[in-house]
Enzyme design. Sequence first.
Site, PDB file in Angstrom:
ATOM      1  N   CYS A  66       0.800  -1.080  -0.033  1.00  0.00           N
ATOM      2  CA  CYS A  66       0.044  -0.044  -0.034  1.00  0.00           C
ATOM      3  C   CYS A  66       0.934   1.193  -0.014  1.00  0.00           C
ATOM      4  CB  CYS A  66      -0.804  -0.069   1.114  1.00  0.00           C
ATOM      5  SG  CYS A  66      -2.078  -1.449   1.243  1.00  0.00           S
ATOM      6  N   ARG A 120      -7.457  -5.401  -2.528  1.00  0.00           N
ATOM      7  CA  ARG A 120      -6.822  -4.318  -3.368  1.00  0.00           C
ATOM      8  C   ARG A 120      -7.607  -4.262  -4.491  1.00  0.00           C
ATOM      9  NH1 ARG A 120      -2.528  -2.287  -1.832  1.00  0.00           N
ATOM     10  NH2 ARG A 120      -1.740  -4.116  -1.134  1.00  0.00           N
TER      11      ARG A 120
END
Length: 151
Positions: free
Chosen positions: A45, A114
């Site tokens: 991330c 994600r």
Amino acid sequence: MSLLGQPAPDFTLPSSTGENITLGSYRGQKHVVLVFYPLDFSPVCSMQLPEYSGRQDDFADAGAVILGINRDSVHAHKAWAADYGIEVPLLADMKCDVARQYGVTVDERGVSGRAVFLIDREGVVRFEHVEAKPSEYTIRPEVVLSKITEL
């Protein structure tokens, strides 16, 4: 569950910018890129969101805004954004309600997966990609930018 071609589920969430952001407020004005990611400060991330943020001028030129979304608090978002130079709004979906609406929750971990969704100015999902594993990051900003030019 695919949302492709469907109206994007609307939501309002608190943001790292200090305001509540409502998806529907962009309707008729801008395309919206929703970037769901598992956790602030995590390794993948911490590559993905700075990369998207660094391209926000390109997205703006294409008539789009980027919104990051995960279950972390606004306070965590602000700290992470400051540490990593992330300038796009990061939205706090602390109960994963929005992630659930978009079909991207990883329930056993209590996080969102994600995923990237491109929502056009009319509020319709025109592109979606959910990574098979939250640790994967394959949809780079240039891919989404190319999808915007196709709209």
